[in-house]
Design an enzyme around this catalytic site. Sequence first.
Site, short mmCIF file in Angstrom:
data_model
loop_
_atom_site.label_atom_id
_atom_site.label_comp_id
_atom_site.label_asym_id
_atom_site.label_seq_id
_atom_site.Cartn_x
_atom_site.Cartn_y
_atom_site.Cartn_z
N HIS A 1 -1.25 -1.27 -4.17
CA HIS A 1 -2.54 -0.93 -3.56
C HIS A 1 -2.63 0.60 -3.43
O HIS A 1 -1.76 1.23 -2.82
CB HIS A 1 -2.65 -1.60 -2.19
N MET B 1 -11.56 -6.11 5.73
CA MET B 1 -10.71 -5.16 6.43
C MET B 1 -10.34 -5.71 7.80
O MET B 1 -11.22 -6.11 8.57
CB MET B 1 -11.42 -3.81 6.59
N SER C 1 0.84 -1.20 0.00
CA SER C 1 0.00 0.00 0.00
C SER C 1 0.87 1.24 0.00
O SER C 1 1.65 1.47 0.93
CB SER C 1 -0.90 0.01 1.24
N MET D 1 -12.36 4.09 -0.51
CA MET D 1 -13.01 4.31 0.77
C MET D 1 -13.76 5.63 0.68
O MET D 1 -13.40 6.64 1.29
CB MET D 1 -11.96 4.32 1.89
N ASP E 1 -5.01 3.63 -2.14
CA ASP E 1 -6.15 3.98 -1.31
C ASP E 1 -6.70 5.36 -1.67
O ASP E 1 -5.95 6.34 -1.67
CB ASP E 1 -5.76 3.98 0.17
N ASP F 1 -6.57 -6.46 4.52
CA ASP F 1 -5.90 -5.16 4.52
C ASP F 1 -5.97 -4.59 5.93
O ASP F 1 -7.05 -4.36 6.45
CB ASP F 1 -6.59 -4.23 3.53
N MET G 1 -9.45 8.05 -0.31
CA MET G 1 -10.32 8.41 0.82
C MET G 1 -10.87 9.81 0.61
O MET G 1 -10.18 10.69 0.11
CB MET G 1 -9.53 8.37 2.13
N HIS H 1 -8.47 0.90 -4.00
CA HIS H 1 -9.40 0.68 -2.89
C HIS H 1 -10.11 1.99 -2.59
O HIS H 1 -9.51 2.93 -2.07
CB HIS H 1 -8.61 0.19 -1.67
#
Length: 220
Positions: A31, A135, A8, A66, A33, A173, A35, A64
């Site tokens: 990975h 998660m 990540s 979020m 992320d 994760d 957000m 990913h």
Amino acid sequence: MSVRIHPSILAADFAHLADDLERIRTADLIHFDVMDYHFVPNLSFGMPLFESIAANSPLPLDVHLMISDPLRWAPGYAEAGAESVTFHAEATESPAQVAKAIRAAGARVGLALKPGTDVDDYLELLPEIDMVLVMTVEPGFGGQAFMPETMPKLARLREAVDASGLEVRVQVDGGIDERTISIAAENGADTFVAGSSVFGAESAADQIALLRETATAHRH
């Protein structure tokens, strides 16, 4: 399925990001992320950085999301070159619709579940997706401690995937290192997101190899 390691970049050194991407080229995917400071109480990366990394990355990208309203944003990441796009079940009332939109835009589909979300509520979606992300921390921040209480849910998911006969990956994760990866592997995970343990290592390549070997040795 063979073990996959997805470092990540939330844990990367952004002053030297190109160098850090080179350090992890022995991994399987990167990975990424996203957000939005709404679905989770943190703000991270968006499309401009994703496009820049996608254009220069030595590895495919595992996104990913979020974020709230994944139907609005997820297809764009697929169209921009993501190998896979994962969205949260809790962020939409129509997960099957989001999954279809991601696949139509050209990416593989992942469904993420927070620690407190019941996996049984979403098992009927297995034919629509390529990966389920359990998660093992509350989403939103890197560097958190692994939550062993999520392991029964992980084992239940592994059982359901095996019974379905479908080619669905089981990802974890949160707090994954050389100790916790063995626990997650024993409970059915085959795909592992690791941030701090990889980027904080003196040799990221050696750490990736250690994680891969440890997970492989503990899988049933």
